[in-house]
Design an enzyme around this catalytic site. Structure first.
Site: not given
Lengths: 466, 96
Positions: A73, A148, A172
């Site tokens: 990420k 996210s 997330s």
């Protein structure tokens, strides 16, 4: 989706090499570029790492994760590879060090394939707040992949990596895992070092793992967990040993079932899946027991007060002086930099956090939320004295469409209802795929357990996915 | 109107500014969010001890020995503006 153990078999049978396999994956990433999963793809570095892995296999001394393709990420620092947090603020930011988790992955032979898209600074539940544009759900492109860590979940679901790292402050990792049909583990707070994870809400943030199966999740957790001198909130305990324990599911265990009242916040599809998995857990030797929370209505307000308060403090560092974007022109350059460098959702959260910490409101909001957090923390301590694991929905609804909630912040925050309590309680939780009942779109359910008992979460996920 | 003033005050504290056409929409949404988190005030929490620290670790210290630090070159690597040894920022002190 692809599995690391399948890849290892192919390597053993000389059906592929790390370099060939990495090339295949890089081609697939290019073919799927319309999904907007990656912000940066590490073509040359990945191929160089793959060549090293081939040499290791040939020499007969492969490391624990040799040749495993991992996506990271883009709010987790990678030395010399741009790390943007999907923000204009860090569009060209190149970290000068690796996150501890990344360093440990590479030390065991994992190949970093690229950096995945996310909601800006991990603030969002749909990947729509990214400065680099939203990610499409690989299963149905009209839907969001969640957020996210939407890019990480989509990368796993589309078979563009074996494993992806994400971060989970309020769900997330778990919510996008549910929306993309993957496994998503948020370990106990303190299980994995946060060194190099760009801070959002430091008392809630935890690096998490997305994969297609429990086996790969366990391998990675065991490598990246364990104490770290660079993060004083990382627990001073040995790395986990979930991989070795994966098959040791206790013959009998107890599991918590939530009240109908709480479950009724969910759509019909989710309720049906929940009931189905209650039966499935029973068939694995589980004894159900209804548990209760003091007051689930406090979860979301408590979370949004604490998370935004911490975010407003953490994001004060973006002032355009030492790194990142700087606005040109007249007026106070710090205010201009922040106003032009941050997107709307990030500004909204900084504003809310500043508000709850401001003079005259501090006790009414921030102190109150800290007290409420105690209740949630105590709830979990009580619950895990009664049961070994707790079955929860991951999300109140199946995946939602792109554009459906982006203009209604409260509706968007509400999609975090079932995930945020684990962060507030600092406990580990895993979302596992629980079928695709609505239009072929996946849904997820969640297992939670007491602090540092990731073992049972992975054992059960492993058994349930078989 | 009053809430819009609060929003402007908070924005100044947070070093953010909103365009005139943004401020109305933003104030409206912000008001809704504040009303929503206000629901926490309906819960009686008088005696509950606040949780300000999520781990039970105490005084995590390292040995007091010198460690290497970031080099000048690395520290300046991502600076938007710099000269040889310094970050460069616009002049903030008024000239006479």
């Amino acid at each position: 989706m692809i599995k690391y153990s399948d890849f290892l078999k192919k390597i053993q049978n000389k059906e592929t090499t790390c370099v060939d396999f990495t090339k295949e994956i890089l081609d697939k990433i290019w073919e799927n570029r319309h999904l907007n999963i990656f912000i940066t793809v590490c073509n040359e570095k990945a191929l160089a790492q793959a060549a090293e892995s081939d040499k290791r296999f040939l020499d007969g001394n492969p490391r624990k994760l040799e040749g495993m393709i991992v996506a990271i990420k883009d709010n987790i620092s990678t030395k010399g590879i741009r790390t943007t947090c999907a923000s204009r603020m860090l569009e060209n930011f190149e970290p000068i060090y690796d996150a501890t988790a990344v360093e440990r992955l590479m030390a065991e032979g994992a190949i970093i394939i690229g950096k995945t898209n996310l909601d800006e600074f991990a603030m969002g539940s749909s990947n729509e707040t990214s400065y680099f544009g939203n990610v499409l759900n690989p299963i149905n492109n009209e839907y969001t992949p969640g957020g996210s860590s939407g890019g990480s979940a989509a990368a796993v679901a589309a078979g563009l990596c074996h494993v992806a790292l994400g971060s989970d402050t309020g769900g997330s990792v778990r919510q996008p895992a549910a929306f993309c049909g993957t496994l998503g583990l948020k370990p106990t707070y303190g299980r994995i070092s946060r060194w190099g994870l760009v801070a959002f809400a430091s008392s809630l943030d935890q690096i998490g793992i997305l994969a297609s199966n429990a086996d790969d999740t366990a391998r990675v957790l065991d490598v990246i967990s364990g104490s770290d001198a660079k993060d004083s909130t990382c627990a001073n305990i040995s790395p986990s040993q979930t991989f070795d324990n994966l098959q040791n599911l206790p013959e009998k265990f107890t599991f918590g079932v939530i009240s109908n009242k709480l479950l009724n916040n969910c759509s019909e599809d989710i309720v049906r899946a929940y009931d189905f998995y209650v039966e499935k857990l029973k068939s694995l030797g589980g004894q159900p027991k209804e548990i209760s929370f003091t007051n689930p209505n406090i979860w979301i307000p408590t979370y949004y007060i604490l998370a935004t308060a911490e975010a407003s403090s953490n994001l004060s560092r973006y002032d355009g002086v030492r790194y990142g974007f700087r606005a040109e022109g007249e007026g106070d350059f710090v205010t201009r930099t922040r106003s032009e460098g941050f997107g709307m959702e990030v500004k909204r959260r900084i504003m809310l956090g500043t508000f709850v910490l401001s003079s005259g409101y501090y006790d009414a909001y921030y102190t109150k939320a800290q007290k409420a957090r105690r209740l949630i923390y105590n709830d979990y301590n009580r619950i895990f004295n009664e049961v070994d694991v707790l079955l929860m929905p991951t999300t109140p609804t199946p995946p939602f469409k792109i554009g459906e909630k982006i203009n209604d912040p409260i509706a968007m925050y509400y999609s975090d209802l079932f995930t945020i309590s684990a962060n507030l309680g600092a406990i580990p939780a895993i979302s596992f795929p629980a079928g695709s009942p609505s239009n072929g779109l996946p849904i997820g359910l969640q297992l939670q357990s007491k602090h540092f008992n990731e073992d049972i979460l992975l054992q059960l996920s492993n058994a349930l996915l078989k | 109107m009053e809430f819009k003033d609060t929003v402007k005050h908070i924005a100044a504290l947070a070093k953010l500014e909103f365009k005139d056409n943004e401020i109305d929409i933003f104030s409206e949404q912000f008001k809704e969010i504040v009303e929503y988190i206000d629901t926490l005030n309906e819960v009686e929490l008088g005696d509950v001890e606040s949780l300000s620290q999520i781990t039970d670790f105490e005084n995590v210290l390292r040995k007091d020995v010198t460690q290497s630090s970031v080099s000048l070159e690395e520290a300046l690597k991502n600076a938007p503006k710099k000269n040889e040894n310094f970050f460069k920022v616009p002049k903030v002190i008024e000239q006479e």
